[in-house]
Design an enzyme around this catalytic site. Structure first.
Site, PDB file in Angstrom:
ATOM      1  N   ARG A  23      44.349  16.323 -50.928  1.00 53.57           N
ATOM      2  CA  ARG A  23      43.428  15.871 -49.898  1.00 53.57           C
ATOM      3  C   ARG A  23      44.178  15.025 -48.889  1.00 53.57           C
ATOM      4  NH1 ARG A  23      40.830  19.501 -50.985  1.00 53.57           N
ATOM      5  NH2 ARG A  23      38.637  19.654 -51.598  1.00 53.57           N
ATOM      6  N   GLU A  80      41.385  15.848 -39.764  1.00 51.89           N
ATOM      7  CA  GLU A  80      41.274  17.303 -39.624  1.00 51.89           C
ATOM      8  C   GLU A  80      40.161  17.649 -38.636  1.00 51.89           C
ATOM      9  OE1 GLU A  80      40.883  19.294 -43.384  1.00 51.89           O
ATOM     10  OE2 GLU A  80      42.781  18.541 -44.137  1.00 51.89           O
ATOM     11  N   HIS A 102      44.609  23.739 -43.787  1.00 52.78           N
ATOM     12  CA  HIS A 102      43.698  23.609 -44.924  1.00 52.78           C
ATOM     13  C   HIS A 102      43.246  24.987 -45.423  1.00 52.78           C
ATOM     14  CE1 HIS A 102      40.780  20.526 -46.910  1.00 52.78           C
ATOM     15  NE2 HIS A 102      41.030  21.530 -47.730  1.00 52.78           N
TER      16      HIS A 102
END
Length: 325
Positions: free
Chosen positions: A238, A267, A286
């Site tokens: 993460r 993000e 991601h």
């Protein structure tokens, strides 16, 4: 006399891949009545009589769910704010979707490791400019058969990544707060208080840890300074576990060979962020979990937990809400 039906609320919005789930879930577990509300008022009303729910519950929605006993999180690691204080205090049992993307994430992790080890980011940039400059120096590659890897987080993804690295001859260690027995391919697994010393020895550091109160900012300027000169850092866990500004600073000093990130502290990564253009950085957006069958695997977790919930049996993937995983 048959037991009364249990109610599970599918909290919107539902994605295209989950729109068929309510009908399929009702068919698979007849004791579960699946409710699919639409408007915000309908959601609160449905939750009033719900025994279970799938999705994200804000504090306001949770206050409507007086009977709720089980909440299935839609992801392995839900986004920040999912485990808000009201949910942590609530007696509801939360389960997540861990171990549904293990093969995909581990394969992506190995792709990132191999790319850094073999200077692929540099050669891809050279290709874009039609530059032919082979590097045959001794330091051109990280020889995996002579390297030490540290896997921070030895759950399903970390364990599989370590197994794959060991197949290249890499010496693999792990750090984990729960796992004490070394998975296949690992020399040992250390407790978190050994992290600083382990960082000093590793040529490759792979982060697979979730975002928790204890892992936020795990790799900051101090820990990045502890890393071995010429080491590689890979993060597929993460984003908030790595401080991006500190990481840029570590790259600018030249101490790190390279970094590969599939997850970022912010993000999407802003277009003007220096990591986009840094020659020592490899960025993927991601997508480590991308691959076939992911939606079906998540549905299987939901169905199995629904069966167990209806039968009064222990659920899969139960979360420690205070730790967020």
């Amino acid at each position: 006399m048959t037991d009364p039906a249990l109610t599970l609320v599918m909290v919107p919005p539902l994605s295209d891949e989950t729109r068929t789930w309510p009908g399929r879930l009702t068919e698979a577990v007849p004791r579960i009545d699946v409710v699919c509300p639409e408007g915000s008022a309908d959601i609160a009303s449905a939750l009033t009589g719900a025994d279970a729910a799938y999705g994200t519950l804000t504090p306001e929605l949770l206050r409507s769910a007086g009977r709720l006993r089980w909440l299935q999180a839609p992801q392995a690691g839900p986004p920040p704010g999912f485990y808000h204080p009201d949910l942590v205090r609530h007696p509801v049992q939360v389960t997540n979707m861990r171990d549904t993307y293990t093969d995909h994430v581990a394969a992506h992790t190995m792709a990132l490791v191999l790319a850094l080890a073999r200077q692929l980011p540099r050669y891809v940039r050279d290709q874009a400019h039609a530059v032919w400059e082979p590097d045959w120096s001794d330091g051109a590659v990280v020889p995996l058969g002579e390297a030490r890897a540290l896997i921070v987080g030895t759950g399903a993804v970390g364990a599989e990544t370590g197994r794959l690295l060991a197949a290249f001859g890499t010496r693999v260690e792990g750090v984990d707060p729960r796992v004490t027995t070394a998975p296949p391919g690992f020399e040992r697994v250390l407790p978190p208080d050994h992290l600083d010393r382990a960082l000093e020895q590793a040529d490759i550091v792979v982060l697979t840890v979730p975002h928790t109160p204890h892992t936020e900012g795990l790799m900051d300027a101090r820990r990045l300074r502890l890393m071995k000169d010429g080491a590689c850092l890979v993060n597929v866990g993460r984003g908030p576990t790595v401080r991006l500004d500190d990481l840029v600073g570590a790259l600018e000093t030249g101490r790190l060979r390279g970094v590969a990130l599939d997850v970022m502290e912010r993000e999407p990564l802003p277009p003007d962020h220096p990591l986009w253009r840094h020659p020592g950085a490899l960025i993927t957006p991601h997508v480590a979990g991308a691959g076939p069958h992911a939606a079906e695997r998540r549905f299987e977790v939901l169905v199995e937990n629904a069966r167990r919930f209806a039968a009064g049996q222990p659920l899969l993937n139960v979360v420690d809400k205070t730790q967020w995983f």
